[in-house]
Design an enzyme around this catalytic site. Structure first.
Site, PDB file in Angstrom:
ATOM      1  N   ARG A   1       9.257 -32.854 -18.553  1.00  0.00           N
ATOM      2  CA  ARG A   1       8.798 -31.523 -18.644  1.00  0.00           C
ATOM      3  C   ARG A   1       8.945 -30.977 -20.112  1.00  0.00           C
ATOM      4  O   ARG A   1      10.231 -30.622 -20.144  1.00  0.00           O
ATOM      5  CB  ARG A   1       9.313 -30.833 -17.327  1.00  0.00           C
ATOM      6  CG  ARG A   1       8.716 -29.215 -17.248  1.00  0.00           C
ATOM      7  CD  ARG A   1       9.384 -28.429 -16.141  1.00  0.00           C
ATOM      8  NE  ARG A   1      10.575 -27.947 -16.336  1.00  0.00           N
ATOM      9  CZ  ARG A   1      11.413 -27.558 -15.155  1.00  0.00           C
ATOM     10  NH1 ARG A   1      10.765 -27.295 -13.925  1.00  0.00           N
ATOM     11  NH2 ARG A   1      12.468 -27.100 -15.359  1.00  0.00           N
TER      12      ARG A   1
ATOM     13  N   LYS B   1      13.424 -22.535 -15.629  1.00  0.00           N
ATOM     14  CA  LYS B   1      12.015 -22.305 -15.488  1.00  0.00           C
ATOM     15  C   LYS B   1      11.651 -20.648 -15.455  1.00  0.00           C
ATOM     16  O   LYS B   1      12.121 -20.164 -14.245  1.00  0.00           O
ATOM     17  CB  LYS B   1      11.645 -23.071 -14.072  1.00  0.00           C
ATOM     18  CG  LYS B   1      10.176 -23.361 -14.272  1.00  0.00           C
ATOM     19  CD  LYS B   1       9.893 -24.345 -13.118  1.00  0.00           C
ATOM     20  CE  LYS B   1       8.278 -24.835 -13.159  1.00  0.00           C
ATOM     21  NZ  LYS B   1       7.322 -23.914 -12.840  1.00  0.00           N
TER      22      LYS B   1
ATOM     23  N   SER C   1       4.831 -28.163  -6.153  1.00  0.00           N
ATOM     24  CA  SER C   1       5.864 -27.389  -5.800  1.00  0.00           C
ATOM     25  C   SER C   1       5.553 -26.409  -4.741  1.00  0.00           C
ATOM     26  O   SER C   1       4.485 -25.744  -4.617  1.00  0.00           O
ATOM     27  CB  SER C   1       6.228 -26.568  -7.091  1.00  0.00           C
ATOM     28  OG  SER C   1       6.753 -27.284  -8.149  1.00  0.00           O
TER      29      SER C   1
END
Length: 226
Positions: free
Chosen positions: A46, A144, A115
């Site tokens: 990520r 995040k 998610s």
């Protein structure tokens, strides 16, 4: 069908945190290699700030490291990057390409994660072709920016009751709670007992002084909870 995968201890990388271990991809590779030695079972790349070419290069470097070890590499959001780098799969957020569209590009053999932040979000999600769910954030997290509100282990249990899909708890896990003295393993155990197949962590490993030992401790907590 996708290749078998193990959600037990799922490392999600953070470019800011791994950079302390070396420039370019060296810090990323050093962190992931140590985490896998400690027991990480899946790795997600990520890096929201990386452009396509840089992300493909990172993914290819990780694939070369992980493939001989049998550890799946998942790319966050970017279906095109996953295909270009021959990664093992993609993890999507609620605002990304739909799972059905992603599956059409990925084909039947790559892993597809999604998610889900709460039962209502689960109910409204397109689950076509989804292989596992990332559920959370369990605790508040700073890694995040667009994460929703914390749902706790009870939120994980609520989603577990709705689906047979494998699921992994994510968000602030294994990072400890200075107010209670809990190093983070207590919440990890709660999430496993709530029905999660594993936990996904970012800073608990990426920011650890010793990523290998951090992974080892987290995996031991998971196994004990089971």
């Amino acid at each position: 069908m996708p290749k078998p995968f193990d959600l037990t201890l799922y490392l999600v990388t953070d470019p800011r945190l791994v950079a302390a271990r070396g420039p370019g991809t060296s810090g990323l590779l050093a962190t992931v290699e140590a985490a896998v030695r400690g027991g990480a079972t899946m790795v997600q790349l990520r890096d929201p700030d990386a452009h396509g070419r840089a992300l493909v290069e990172q993914a290819r470097a990780l694939k070369a490291l992980l493939a001989p070890l049998g550890i799946p590499l998942i790319v966050n959001d970017r279906v095109d990057v996953a295909v270009a780098a021959d990664a093992d799969g993609v993890h999507l957020g609620q605002d990304d390409m739909t799972p059905a569209d992603a599956r059409a590009v990925l084909g039947p053999h790559r892993i597809l994660g999604l998610s889900v932040g709460n039962p209502a979000e689960y109910a409204s999600s397109d689950l076509a072709g989804v292989d596992y769910l990332g559920v959370g954030p369990v605790k508040a997290t700073g890694t995040k920016a667009d994460a929703g509100g914390a749902i706790g282990a009870a939120g994980v249990a609520a989603i577990r009751a709705l689906t047979p899909l494998p699921l992994v708890g994510i968000g602030g896990l294994g990072t400890g709670d200075p107010g209670t003295g809990d190093p983070g393993t207590g919440v990890v155990a709660d999430v496993i007992r709530a029905g999660a197949d594993g936990i996904a962590v970012v800073s608990a490993i990426c920011a650890a002084r010793d990523p290998e030992q951090a992974a080892r401790a987290l995996k031991a907590a998971i196994i004990t909870a089971r």
